[in-house]
Motif scaffolding. Structure first.
Motif, short mmCIF file in Angstrom:
data_model
loop_
_atom_site.label_atom_id
_atom_site.label_comp_id
_atom_site.label_asym_id
_atom_site.label_seq_id
_atom_site.Cartn_x
_atom_site.Cartn_y
_atom_site.Cartn_z
N LYS A 1 0.70 3.95 -2.92
CA LYS A 1 0.38 5.33 -2.54
C LYS A 1 1.39 6.30 -3.15
O LYS A 1 1.03 7.39 -3.62
CB LYS A 1 0.38 5.44 -1.02
N GLU A 2 2.67 5.88 -3.16
CA GLU A 2 3.73 6.76 -3.67
C GLU A 2 3.69 6.88 -5.20
O GLU A 2 4.15 7.88 -5.76
CB GLU A 2 5.10 6.22 -3.22
N THR B 1 0.85 6.68 -7.21
CA THR B 1 -0.34 7.32 -7.77
C THR B 1 -0.28 8.84 -7.62
O THR B 1 0.44 9.37 -6.75
CB THR B 1 -1.61 6.78 -7.09
N GLU C 1 -3.24 1.25 4.31
CA GLU C 1 -1.93 1.08 4.96
C GLU C 1 -2.06 1.23 6.48
O GLU C 1 -1.50 0.42 7.25
CB GLU C 1 -0.95 2.11 4.42
N THR D 1 -7.25 8.42 -4.55
CA THR D 1 -6.58 7.11 -4.51
C THR D 1 -5.49 7.09 -3.44
O THR D 1 -5.30 6.08 -2.75
CB THR D 1 -5.97 6.79 -5.89
N ILE D 2 -4.76 8.19 -3.30
CA ILE D 2 -3.73 8.29 -2.26
C ILE D 2 -4.36 8.09 -0.88
O ILE D 2 -3.84 7.36 -0.04
CB ILE D 2 -3.02 9.67 -2.33
N LYS D 3 -5.52 8.77 -0.67
CA LYS D 3 -6.22 8.64 0.61
C LYS D 3 -6.65 7.19 0.85
O LYS D 3 -6.58 6.68 1.97
CB LYS D 3 -7.44 9.56 0.65
N PHE E 1 0.83 -1.22 0.00
CA PHE E 1 0.00 0.00 0.00
C PHE E 1 0.86 1.26 0.00
O PHE E 1 0.51 2.27 -0.61
CB PHE E 1 -0.94 -0.01 1.20
N ARG E 2 2.00 1.17 0.69
CA ARG E 2 2.90 2.33 0.75
C ARG E 2 3.46 2.64 -0.64
O ARG E 2 3.51 3.80 -1.06
CB ARG E 2 4.03 2.05 1.75
N PHE F 1 -5.29 4.38 -0.37
CA PHE F 1 -4.15 3.53 -0.04
C PHE F 1 -3.59 3.85 1.36
O PHE F 1 -3.12 2.97 2.09
CB PHE F 1 -3.05 3.68 -1.09
N LYS F 2 -3.64 5.14 1.73
CA LYS F 2 -3.18 5.56 3.06
C LYS F 2 -4.05 4.92 4.13
O LYS F 2 -3.54 4.44 5.16
CB LYS F 2 -3.23 7.09 3.16
#
Length: 552
Positions: A275-276, A278, A291, A283-285, A271-272, A287-288
């Motif tokens: 996240k990095e 995208t 994670e 989408t970042i939120k 997930f980390r 995956f965050k």
């Protein structure tokens, strides 16, 4: 229920020893309390007896019940005799005796005192206290302490004091007896008497012991491990069966947790990275969030410490291959004895006795003893305490025939020990030279005294083999537990790579896994074994020729 124990926290500084101790004792129930050396049995015993109040939880005894305890230490006992000590420990005896001895001179026409005196007379008779001195004296005689009733308690050995504690418990007529290692130092006759009494007694008992002969006769076993207690219905044989099943399930559960931890670690990294990579804020939120969820679950699972897994050798052999492989992967560390196996046997004769008669001064202890012991063989010296087993061992090692108080006297026959054989001796008591030394220094000095090579690497290897920590290494031997002292004695016994082992009650103080490891090593051992043991399980494992010392 006569006792209910709930302990949620017992710590020593930052070290947490107990977190979930929970068990009870019912009327008349015989409960065995077991646990690895260092698990906290002695600490728990101190809590139960009220000596240790620094814990969170509760120890509740039924209102009005009489609870008796075997004392661990006998400091400041003054000149009190053995008989006085035992009688003073009997519930009600001292108070009733005081009334019967003092009231006739002081009560006059005081009706309250007359009534109290009359009740005391009746109660004294009901408790059987009119015959108690004769009964206690007879019991001491049964435990080979004839004539010691009037001796000062302080003059007795540690083993004799332990027997005095047992006699005190046997005559207490209590509702519950808390007993710590009762059969250490007992011979086979005394132990049978204790076990027969334990089985017939109506009082409830909580017995801390690793004596398998005692555990075979209990109703339930409570095991203290990993800070919690586990209850097993039935005796020792039932415990081994239930423990094997429970441990197999626990290993499966732990393996499931281990797999989940590995999976969550992968997910956190996955997930980390996603996240990095995208660029979309939503989408970042997402995956965050995932994670964080994985990291939170991972943190909780990583708090779970690896449980202690131990299954006895017989039941390990009955496991299917998958469970057996899992056990070899997860099993608890045990002591590791480095001994040569049977492939090295030469079968040469190491010990020979022909019609030996031994004693001290003008006192003959025994006669007509014959021994023929070769490499790869075992001989058991069997006899009551005081019959002369230790005297025979001492004479064998010293080769003394001089008439003196310190040395055994050879009245007849021949006793020879191969002059070239390396001997390892397991003794009950640690030599005073080492007692006040830290464990690390004691190991080093013991090797130096025997002119054996020793260095820091070897010392650390030995400490690791026998489950000692760095903290243990800095602790004086005198402050170590009985089990830890026993492990030091095994290190001492094996230091010179012996071809002949002389064992004096080696299972005393060792926990069950350590006893099994010792038995396994001795079964493979290439040399000869001369031993004394009143542990029937151990005797059946080691076997050998039985040589009777003194009367049966």
């Amino acid at each position: 229920m006569i006792a209910d124990v709930r302990i949620t926290d017992k710590s020593f500084g930052p070290t947490v020893l107990m977190t979930g101790v929970k068990f009870s004792v019912d009327d008349g129930e015989k409960v065995g309390l077991i646990g690895r050396n260092g698990a906290g049995k002695t600490t728990l015993f101190g809590i139960l007896t009220g000596a240790d109040k620094d814990f969170t939880g509760s120890v509740i005894f039924r209102r009005g019940s009489v609870v008796v305890v075997t004392a661990q230490e006998h400091h400041d006992v003054g000149d009190i005799t053995v008989l006085e000590y035992i009688l003073s420990g009997l519930p009600e005896y001292a108070r009733l005796r005081h009334i019967l001895h003092t009231y006739p001179e002081t009560m006059g026409n005081d009706m309250a005192k007359i009534e109290e005196y009359t009740q005391a007379l009746d109660r004294f008779g009901q408790k059987g206290f009119y015959q108690i001195e004769e009964l206690v004296t007879e019991e001491l005689r049964n435990f080979q302490m004839d004539g010691m009733a009037e001796r000062p308690l302080a003059s007795l050995s540690g083993g004799q004091k332990r027997l005095v504690e047992v006699v005190k418990i046997m005559h207490a007529q209590a509702d519950l007896a808390l007993i710590d290692e009762p059969t250490n130092h007992m011979d086979y006759v005394a132990k049978k008497q204790f076990i027969d009494w334990m089985k017939a007694s109506k009082q409830a008992m909580l017995v801390i012991t690793h004596d398998r002969d005692v555990l075979k006769e209990v109703d339930r076993i409570v095991e203290l491990k990993d800070g919690v207690t586990v209850n097993y219905e039935g005796n020792y044989d039932a415990y081994l069966k239930h423990n094997a099943f429970a441990t197999s399930n626990a290993m499966n559960e732990y393996e499931t947790v281990a797999r989940r931890i590995a999976n969550l670690k992968d997910k956190v990294l996955q997930f980390r990275r996603m996240k990095e990579r995208t660029r979309d804020p939503d989408t970042i939120k997402q995956f965050k969030r995932r994670e964080n969820q994985a990291a939170i679950e991972l943190a909780e699972l990583e708090k779970i410490e690896k449980p202690t897994f131990w299954i006895d050798r017989e039941h390990v052999a009955q496991l299917d291959y998958k469970v057996a492989d899992r056990y070899q992967k997860f099993k608890a560390r045990n002591i590791h004895l480095r001994m040569k196996d049977g492939a090295m046997r030469s079968r040469r004769k190491l010990v020979e006795a022909r019609d030996v008669a031994l004693g001290y001064g003008d006192v003959l202890l025994f006669e007509g003893v014959n021994i023929d012991l070769r490499e790869g063989e075992a001989v058991e010296l069997r006899g009551r305490n005081g019959a002369g087993k230790t005297t025979l061992i001492r004479a064998l090692l010293a080769g003394s025939t001089q008439d003196s108080k310190a040395a055994p006297v050879l009245y007849g026959g021949t006793l020879t020990l191969d002059p070239h054989v390396r001997v390892g001796v397991y003794e009950q008591e640690i030599a005073p030279t080492y007692l006040n030394m830290p464990l690390h220094d004691a190991i080093e000095q013991m090797y130096i005294d025997r002119k054996l090579a020793i260095g820091e690497t070897k010392i650390r290897q030995l400490m690791g083999d026998y489950l000692f920590t760095d903290t243990d290494g800095m602790t004086p031997l005198v402050r170590l537990s009985g089990g830890q002292k026993a492990r030091f004695q095994i290190i001492s016994m094996l230091a010179n790579d012996p071809q002949l082992l002389i064992l004096d009650e080696p299972t005393n103080h060792l926990d069950l896994p350590s006893i099994e490891e010792l038995e396994t090593a001795l079964e493979r051992y290439a040399g000869a074994i001369l031993y004394v043991s009143h542990d029937d399980y151990f005797r059946r494992k080691i076997g050998g020729v039985v040589v009777q010392i003194g009367a049966v």
